[in-house]
Design a protein around this motif. Structure first.
Motif, short mmCIF file in Angstrom:
data_model
loop_
_atom_site.label_atom_id
_atom_site.label_comp_id
_atom_site.label_asym_id
_atom_site.label_seq_id
_atom_site.Cartn_x
_atom_site.Cartn_y
_atom_site.Cartn_z
N HIS A 119 0.83 -1.20 0.00
CA HIS A 119 0.00 0.00 0.00
C HIS A 119 0.87 1.25 0.00
CE1 HIS A 119 -3.98 -1.94 1.61
NE2 HIS A 119 -3.54 -2.48 0.50
N ILE A 120 1.94 1.22 0.77
CA ILE A 120 2.86 2.37 0.79
C ILE A 120 3.48 2.56 -0.58
CG2 ILE A 120 5.04 3.21 1.74
CD1 ILE A 120 4.30 1.82 4.36
N VAL A 121 3.88 1.45 -1.20
CA VAL A 121 4.48 1.52 -2.54
C VAL A 121 3.49 2.14 -3.54
CG1 VAL A 121 5.27 0.14 -4.50
CG2 VAL A 121 6.08 -0.38 -2.20
N VAL A 122 2.23 1.69 -3.49
CA VAL A 122 1.21 2.20 -4.41
C VAL A 122 0.96 3.69 -4.15
CG1 VAL A 122 -1.23 2.08 -5.04
CG2 VAL A 122 0.09 -0.01 -4.77
N PHE A 157 -8.14 7.43 -4.82
CA PHE A 157 -9.02 7.68 -3.68
C PHE A 157 -9.31 6.45 -2.83
CE2 PHE A 157 -12.89 5.84 -5.43
CZ PHE A 157 -12.75 6.00 -6.81
N GLU A 158 -8.86 5.27 -3.26
CA GLU A 158 -9.06 4.10 -2.40
C GLU A 158 -8.11 2.97 -2.78
OE1 GLU A 158 -12.55 0.97 -0.94
OE2 GLU A 158 -13.03 2.56 -2.37
N ILE A 159 -7.52 2.36 -1.73
CA ILE A 159 -6.74 1.14 -1.90
C ILE A 159 -7.32 0.12 -0.92
CG2 ILE A 159 -4.46 0.07 -1.88
CD1 ILE A 159 -3.25 2.85 -2.03
N SER A 160 -7.84 -0.98 -1.44
CA SER A 160 -8.47 -1.97 -0.58
C SER A 160 -7.49 -3.09 -0.26
CB SER A 160 -9.72 -2.55 -1.24
OG SER A 160 -9.35 -3.39 -2.31
N ASP A 161 -7.82 -3.88 0.77
CA ASP A 161 -6.97 -5.01 1.15
C ASP A 161 -7.01 -6.13 0.12
OD1 ASP A 161 -6.08 -3.83 3.46
OD2 ASP A 161 -7.68 -4.67 4.71
N GLU A 196 -8.76 2.20 -6.71
CA GLU A 196 -9.74 3.03 -7.41
C GLU A 196 -9.12 4.42 -7.59
OE1 GLU A 196 -12.82 2.06 -8.34
OE2 GLU A 196 -12.83 0.07 -7.40
N PHE A 197 -9.13 4.93 -8.83
CA PHE A 197 -8.57 6.27 -9.06
C PHE A 197 -9.24 6.94 -10.26
CE2 PHE A 197 -6.01 3.27 -11.42
CZ PHE A 197 -5.66 3.91 -12.59
N ASN A 198 -9.05 8.24 -10.37
CA ASN A 198 -9.61 9.04 -11.45
C ASN A 198 -8.50 9.63 -12.31
OD1 ASN A 198 -12.32 8.69 -10.62
ND2 ASN A 198 -12.11 10.33 -9.12
N VAL A 199 -8.77 9.74 -13.59
CA VAL A 199 -7.84 10.37 -14.52
C VAL A 199 -8.60 11.34 -15.41
CG1 VAL A 199 -6.26 10.00 -16.46
CG2 VAL A 199 -6.31 8.36 -14.58
N ASN A 200 -8.08 12.55 -15.55
CA ASN A 200 -8.63 13.51 -16.50
C ASN A 200 -7.63 13.75 -17.61
OD1 ASN A 200 -10.85 13.74 -14.86
ND2 ASN A 200 -10.40 15.80 -14.13
N MET A 201 -8.13 13.84 -18.84
CA MET A 201 -7.29 14.11 -20.01
C MET A 201 -7.91 15.23 -20.82
SD MET A 201 -6.70 10.12 -21.17
CE MET A 201 -5.27 10.43 -22.17
N SER A 202 -7.06 16.04 -21.45
CA SER A 202 -7.59 17.16 -22.23
C SER A 202 -8.11 16.70 -23.59
CB SER A 202 -6.51 18.24 -22.41
OG SER A 202 -5.38 17.71 -23.10
N GLN A 203 -7.47 15.67 -24.16
CA GLN A 203 -7.91 15.20 -25.48
C GLN A 203 -7.39 13.80 -25.75
OE1 GLN A 203 -6.17 17.73 -28.47
NE2 GLN A 203 -4.10 17.43 -27.72
N LEU A 204 -8.04 13.15 -26.68
CA LEU A 204 -7.63 11.81 -27.11
C LEU A 204 -8.09 11.64 -28.55
CD1 LEU A 204 -6.19 9.42 -25.68
CD2 LEU A 204 -8.44 8.41 -25.34
N ARG A 205 -7.21 11.19 -29.41
CA ARG A 205 -7.58 11.01 -30.81
C ARG A 205 -7.21 9.60 -31.27
NH1 ARG A 205 -4.99 12.61 -35.84
NH2 ARG A 205 -3.44 13.80 -34.66
N LEU A 206 -8.19 8.93 -31.86
CA LEU A 206 -7.98 7.60 -32.43
C LEU A 206 -7.86 7.72 -33.94
CD1 LEU A 206 -10.73 5.65 -30.44
CD2 LEU A 206 -8.38 6.13 -29.76
N SER A 207 -6.85 7.09 -34.49
CA SER A 207 -6.61 7.15 -35.93
C SER A 207 -6.48 5.73 -36.47
CB SER A 207 -5.33 7.94 -36.23
OG SER A 207 -5.09 8.00 -37.62
N VAL A 208 -7.41 5.36 -37.35
CA VAL A 208 -7.43 4.01 -37.91
C VAL A 208 -7.27 4.09 -39.43
CG1 VAL A 208 -8.66 1.82 -38.05
CG2 VAL A 208 -9.02 3.32 -36.07
N GLU A 209 -6.29 3.35 -39.96
CA GLU A 209 -6.06 3.32 -41.40
C GLU A 209 -6.63 2.03 -41.98
OE1 GLU A 209 -2.17 4.48 -43.62
OE2 GLU A 209 -2.19 2.29 -43.54
N PHE A 210 -7.38 2.17 -43.07
CA PHE A 210 -7.99 1.03 -43.75
C PHE A 210 -7.43 0.91 -45.16
CE2 PHE A 210 -11.07 2.57 -40.68
CZ PHE A 210 -11.58 1.41 -40.10
N ALA A 211 -7.32 -0.33 -45.63
CA ALA A 211 -6.98 -0.59 -47.02
C ALA A 211 -8.19 -1.28 -47.66
CB ALA A 211 -5.74 -1.46 -47.13
N VAL A 212 -8.76 -0.65 -48.68
CA VAL A 212 -9.90 -1.21 -49.38
C VAL A 212 -9.41 -1.73 -50.73
CG1 VAL A 212 -12.21 -0.79 -50.32
CG2 VAL A 212 -11.46 0.43 -48.26
#
Length: 278
Positions: free
Chosen positions: A23-26, A109-113, A118-134
């Motif tokens: 727990h201390i390590v975490v 906010f919580e570490i159980s035995d 349990e924790f929260n993360v906020n991000m300003s942006q995220l972009r997914l880029s997928v390339e297809f070959a037809v």
């Protein structure tokens, strides 16, 4: 009988000791990752850049020089075959994620035995880029047999803004290894990751809920034919306008059902590679 009782008591104390140590390590790990550090890749001789340690870590460990994470399609069984639609076949050829290092807040906010974090993360942006070959003009079977075909390569980009994630992480340490970790070394950033990775026995996402303020209209580029590209853009634009709110509402469920599985597969592959844990 007395020896057995004493042994059980000793093991319980040892287990509690190792739990307290883990727990201390975490806590130290999350304190460090959520804090501000110097960013050597963005600093210069005249200016020192700072960022959250988690962002600096991501850039140094898993992102390329442009801040992109490239998903291994083979490891996710996404390129084992080609989807055949008559005389047209579609294949996913690249999958890239931008913005993983745009984290603005990391809060535990919580570490159980039971080794649940349990924790929260906020991000300003995220972009997914997928390339297809037809591939057009021949079926997938005919292509495999050497038939000629035409190829259209296009990319679909989808961007999300102001993301908030609630995460459940199962993190278990090997008892013998964690008791060998000097807590003083955890305070030094250069030692923190080798110490942690070498002691992990199990790690996976148990919960992943992602909310986004908005999901941008898919940006489609790369078609040789401008007529086809314009027609697809018009169709996706209309679909986005009609269903964006529904997509935003569905995102938490999609994250927990599908994205979580992908992330757990990536974690398993990363930890199973001795280069990353030794």
């Amino acid at each position: 009988e007395l020896d057995t009782v004493q042994n059980k008591f000793y093991l319980r104390r040892l287990d509690k000791s190792s739990k307290a140590e883990s727990h201390i390590v975490v806590e130290k790990l999350f304190d460090y990752l959520g804090g501000t550090v110097n960013d050597p890749e963005r600093s210069s001789a005249l200016d020192t850049a700072e960022d959250l340690a988690i962002n600096v870590m991501l850039r140094s460990m898993i992102l390329d020089k442009d801040g992109i994470y490239h998903i291994d399609l083979k490891s996710l069984s996404m390129s084992d075959g080609i989807s055949d639609i008559g005389e047209m076949s579609i294949e996913v050829t690249q999958f890239k994620i931008f913005g993983l290092d745009s984290i603005t807040m990391l809060n535990i906010f919580e570490i159980s035995d039971s080794d649940q974090i349990e924790f929260n993360v906020n991000m300003s942006q995220l972009r997914l880029s997928v390339e297809f070959a037809v591939r057009m003009g021949s079926s997938a079977l005919e292509i495999e047999n050497g038939a000629k075909y035409e190829v259209e390569v296009f990319t679909v980009d989808i961007e999300m803004k102001n993301i908030a994630a609630a995460i459940g992480l199962f993190l278990s340490f090997n008892m013998d290894d964690i008791l060998k970790v000097p807590l003083g070394s955890i305070m030094h950033s250069k030692n923190i990751f080798p110490c942690i990775l070498s002691a992990i026995s199990e790690l996976f996402f148990s919960k992943l809920s992602i909310k986004s303020e908005s999901i941008g209209e898919p940006e489609i580029t790369g078609f040789i034919s401008t007529e086809i590209e314009n027609a697809i853009k018009a169709a996706t634009g209309a679909l986005h306008e009609a269903y964006e709110k529904d997509m935003v509402k569905a995102l938490p469920g999609i994250a927990n059902l599908h994205i979580r599985k992908v992330l757990n597969k990536l974690i398993k592959d990363y930890l199973s590679n001795p280069v990353n844990t030794n």
